[in-house]
Enzyme design. Structure first.
Site, PDB file in Angstrom:
ATOM      1  N   ASN A  60       0.779  -1.017   0.093  1.00 40.37           N
ATOM      2  CA  ASN A  60      -0.271  -0.021   0.088  1.00 40.37           C
ATOM      3  C   ASN A  60       0.950   1.477  -0.027  1.00 40.37           C
ATOM      4  O   ASN A  60       0.532   2.210   0.488  1.00 40.37           O
ATOM      5  CB  ASN A  60      -0.983  -0.010   1.137  1.00 40.37           C
ATOM      6  CG  ASN A  60      -1.731  -1.133   1.177  1.00 40.37           C
ATOM      7  OD1 ASN A  60      -2.489  -1.581   0.297  1.00 40.37           O
ATOM      8  ND2 ASN A  60      -1.946  -1.764   2.421  1.00 40.37           N
ATOM      9  N   HIS A 146     -13.884  -2.483   5.946  1.00 45.18           N
ATOM     10  CA  HIS A 146     -12.804  -3.135   6.649  1.00 45.18           C
ATOM     11  C   HIS A 146     -13.174  -3.745   8.132  1.00 45.18           C
ATOM     12  O   HIS A 146     -13.753  -3.292   8.732  1.00 45.18           O
ATOM     13  CB  HIS A 146     -11.683  -2.163   6.810  1.00 45.18           C
ATOM     14  CG  HIS A 146     -10.280  -2.529   7.214  1.00 45.18           C
ATOM     15  ND1 HIS A 146      -9.840  -2.786   8.345  1.00 45.18           N
ATOM     16  CD2 HIS A 146      -9.180  -2.970   6.375  1.00 45.18           C
ATOM     17  CE1 HIS A 146      -8.580  -3.192   8.592  1.00 45.18           C
ATOM     18  NE2 HIS A 146      -8.104  -3.325   7.332  1.00 45.18           N
ATOM     19  N   GLU A 189     -16.342   3.190   3.539  1.00 46.02           N
ATOM     20  CA  GLU A 189     -14.826   3.695   3.162  1.00 46.02           C
ATOM     21  C   GLU A 189     -14.969   4.584   2.199  1.00 46.02           C
ATOM     22  O   GLU A 189     -16.109   4.432   1.233  1.00 46.02           O
ATOM     23  CB  GLU A 189     -14.215   2.561   2.852  1.00 46.02           C
ATOM     24  CG  GLU A 189     -13.793   1.460   4.023  1.00 46.02           C
ATOM     25  CD  GLU A 189     -13.238   0.046   3.849  1.00 46.02           C
ATOM     26  OE1 GLU A 189     -12.486   0.060   2.698  1.00 46.02           O
ATOM     27  OE2 GLU A 189     -13.342  -0.749   4.445  1.00 46.02           O
ATOM     28  N   SER A 193     -10.917  -1.380   0.097  1.00 43.81           N
ATOM     29  CA  SER A 193      -9.757  -2.011   0.192  1.00 43.81           C
ATOM     30  C   SER A 193      -9.488  -3.079  -0.753  1.00 43.81           C
ATOM     31  O   SER A 193      -8.393  -3.330  -1.112  1.00 43.81           O
ATOM     32  CB  SER A 193      -9.204  -2.146   1.582  1.00 43.81           C
ATOM     33  OG  SER A 193     -10.148  -3.283   2.162  1.00 43.81           O
ATOM     34  N   ASP A 218     -13.780   5.764   6.256  1.00 48.04           N
ATOM     35  CA  ASP A 218     -12.646   5.464   6.385  1.00 48.04           C
ATOM     36  C   ASP A 218     -11.735   5.599   4.987  1.00 48.04           C
ATOM     37  O   ASP A 218     -12.225   5.066   3.781  1.00 48.04           O
ATOM     38  CB  ASP A 218     -12.429   3.931   6.723  1.00 48.04           C
ATOM     39  CG  ASP A 218     -11.220   3.526   6.931  1.00 48.04           C
ATOM     40  OD1 ASP A 218     -10.025   4.264   6.565  1.00 48.04           O
ATOM     41  OD2 ASP A 218     -10.974   2.455   7.636  1.00 48.04           O
ATOM     42  N   HIS A 221      -7.459   4.226   1.780  1.00 46.59           N
ATOM     43  CA  HIS A 221      -6.901   4.026   0.274  1.00 46.59           C
ATOM     44  C   HIS A 221      -7.246   5.153  -0.643  1.00 46.59           C
ATOM     45  O   HIS A 221      -6.738   5.179  -1.687  1.00 46.59           O
ATOM     46  CB  HIS A 221      -7.583   2.819  -0.216  1.00 46.59           C
ATOM     47  CG  HIS A 221      -7.203   1.470   0.538  1.00 46.59           C
ATOM     48  ND1 HIS A 221      -5.922   0.945   0.477  1.00 46.59           N
ATOM     49  CD2 HIS A 221      -7.754   0.770   1.620  1.00 46.59           C
ATOM     50  CE1 HIS A 221      -5.967  -0.045   1.363  1.00 46.59           C
ATOM     51  NE2 HIS A 221      -6.824  -0.181   1.967  1.00 46.59           N
ATOM     52  N   LYS A 241      -0.252   4.003   4.574  1.00 51.87           N
ATOM     53  CA  LYS A 241      -0.451   3.603   3.192  1.00 51.87           C
ATOM     54  C   LYS A 241       0.377   4.677   2.307  1.00 51.87           C
ATOM     55  O   LYS A 241       1.527   4.903   2.405  1.00 51.87           O
ATOM     56  CB  LYS A 241      -1.594   3.244   2.869  1.00 51.87           C
ATOM     57  CG  LYS A 241      -2.258   1.816   3.550  1.00 51.87           C
ATOM     58  CD  LYS A 241      -3.636   1.599   3.468  1.00 51.87           C
ATOM     59  CE  LYS A 241      -3.770   0.260   4.352  1.00 51.87           C
ATOM     60  NZ  LYS A 241      -5.017  -0.109   4.962  1.00 51.87           N
TER      61      LYS A 241
HETATM   62  C1  LIG Z   1      -5.369  -0.589   6.006  1.00 52.83           C
HETATM   63  C2  LIG Z   1      -6.605  -0.367   6.686  1.00 52.83           C
HETATM   64  C3  LIG Z   1      -6.845   0.084   8.072  1.00 52.83           C
HETATM   65  C4  LIG Z   1      -5.885  -0.468   9.098  1.00 52.83           C
HETATM   66  O1  LIG Z   1      -4.718   0.732   9.169  1.00 52.83           O
HETATM   67  P1  LIG Z   1      -3.514   0.327   9.779  1.00 52.83           P
HETATM   68  O2  LIG Z   1      -2.954   1.959   9.849  1.00 52.83           O
HETATM   69  O3  LIG Z   1      -2.775  -0.354   9.117  1.00 52.83           O
HETATM   70  O4  LIG Z   1      -3.959  -0.274  11.221  1.00 52.83           O
HETATM   71  C5  LIG Z   1      -8.163   0.529   8.462  1.00 52.83           C
HETATM   72  N1  LIG Z   1      -9.226   0.879   7.338  1.00 52.83           N
HETATM   73  C6  LIG Z   1      -8.823   0.386   6.221  1.00 52.83           C
HETATM   74  C7  LIG Z   1      -9.918   0.349   5.244  1.00 52.83           C
HETATM   75  C8  LIG Z   1      -7.511  -0.195   5.593  1.00 52.83           C
HETATM   76  O5  LIG Z   1      -7.656  -0.606   4.423  1.00 52.83           O
END
Ligand SMILES: *Cc1c(COP(=O)(O)O)cnc(C)c1O
Length: 386
Positions: A60, A146, A189, A193, A218, A221, A241
């Site tokens: 990522n 997620h 989101e 993801s 969230d 990405h 990421k």
């Molecule tokens: C990767 C991810 C997370 C977690 O983030 P980290 O910082 O790796 O704990 C949370 N939500 C989504 C949608 C993700 O893809």
């Protein structure tokens, strides 16, 4: 008390070993066992594994910032100035000044009144949701959210329901038939993801307005990769990421950012981020702000690949290729590895049963020629497997 006859023959360690080994054997039988592989990452998306020089299309690191000299140097400077660790929670030990600097920069970039840092994206989501929702509330999530968003909703103690992926009508139906509740929260989101598609944020936000609900997103990405119109008042995300470092955040109202300091358990009862990480984030944010072309390059690589394989145009830098069974996904992934490409095979329970897939992620660190070679290698691997 005397131990029961027979049971005494096994030590605790032996009993745990037997339990875990049986679970692993079950996973093996379904091609669902996961394992760790030592992999050294380097510039231009190179990854070295077991002596092989591979090109990574599975991380990522969308902007290549994990390997950026400016980010690494900022990280070293912060460690030298402030030390290797935070030394305690931000509340008790007193916080490294870089926390506030990062939060301020992040809020500016997200055009939010305030930002609050967490130890990771996972910790942000399981911390923020239970502060906003609790028993007597109703939380509605996109079914493909997620794992940590589902975990946050479950931890909150609210009544939880899932709407069909990106289906605003289904969300509306659930809201119309909702149990009476104090507060209603809708969670999605920005960019999904494992599917790489975008949520209908404007429509979901209108729906929330119509039902007196609050929208939470969230942006794990999307941040740094895609410019997304996001009307949600509360926005979580990660700095692991595109930002190339580590950590999570909530951007939203100032009062909520203050409340999190008081109520979010994954903020209060955990150690602050190490200075080296804060230094890296601070520099990475400056780079992202100054160079939107980086995100565009990651996206144009993803679009090129989607065109090459006849997939739908991706919303950001993720292109999934559904292949059905976990076994097939694993086989294609290892065929690609033999051709020099690291591509993730994603299996249940990360994705729904029957939708095992290859998940290709693209970065500003890839060149167009890399993407074309990957397209050709995938074609060859599919032909071989047919
Ligand atoms: C990767 C991810 C997370 C977690 O983030 P980290 O910082 O790796 O704990 C949370 N939500 C989504 C949608 C993700 O893809």
């Amino acid at each position: 008390m005397q131990p029961a006859q027979g049971a005494a023959a096994m030590t605790q360690t032996e009993a745990i070993d037997e339990f875990a080994a049986a679970k692993l054997a079950q996973l093996d039988g379904k091609s669902l066992r996961r394992s760790l592989e030592a992999t050294e990452r380097g510039a231009r998306a190179h990854a070295w594994r077991a002596g092989a020089d591979l090109l990574s299309f599975c991380d990522n690191d969308y902007l290549g910032l994990t390997q950026d000299k400016r980010v690494i140097d900022a990280s070293i400077r912060a460690a030298e100035r402030y030390g290797a660790g935070a030394g305690g929670s931000r509340l008790i030990a007193g916080e490294c000044p870089l926390n506030a600097a990062v939060e301020e920069r992040l809020a500016e970039m997200k055009q939010a009144p305030a930002a609050r840092l967490f130890g990771s994206g996972y910790l942000a989501n399981i911390g923020v949701i239970p502060v906003i929702a609790g028993q007597g509330d109703y939380v509605l999530l996109d079914s493909l959210c997620h794992a940590c968003l589902h975990a946050g909703a479950a931890l909150s103690g609210a009544t939880v329901a899932r709407f069909r992926h990106n289906d605003v009508a289904d969300a509306a139906r659930l809201l119309e038939n909702a149990p009476s509740s104090r507060r209603t929260i809708v969670i999605t989101e920005t960019i999904f993801s494992m599917d790489g598609d975008a949520a209908p944020l404007a429509a979901l936000n209108d729906l929330c307005d119509a039902h007196g609900a609050w929208l939470i997103t969230d942006d794990a990405h999307g941040f740094g990769v895609a410019e997304i119109e996001n009307p949600a008042p509360v926005q979580m995300g990660t700095l692991s990421k595109a930002a190339g470092a580590y950590g999570g955040y909530m951007c939203g109202p100032q009062s909520l950012a203050e409340l999190l300091i008081n109520r979010a358990r994954s903020f209060v009862y955990t150690t602050g981020l190490p200075p080296a990480i804060l230094g890296a984030i601070y520099e990475a944010l400056a780079i992202i702000r100054a160079a939107p072309a980086l995100g565009e390059k990651a996206r144009s690589n993803a679009r090129l690949f989607a065109r090459l394989i006849g997939a739908e145009t991706p919303a950001a830098a993720i292109v999934p290729l559904l292949v059905g069974t976990p076994k097939r996904a694993m086989r294609l992934s290892s065929a690609l590895k033999e051709k020099g490409f690291l591509v993730g095979a994603i299996r249940p329970p990360t994705v729904p049963e029957g939708t095992a897939r290859l998940r290709f992620t693209f970065s500003a660190a890839h060149e167009e020629a890399d993407v074309r070679r990957l397209g050709a290698a995938l074609q060859a691997a599919m032909d071989d497997a047919a």
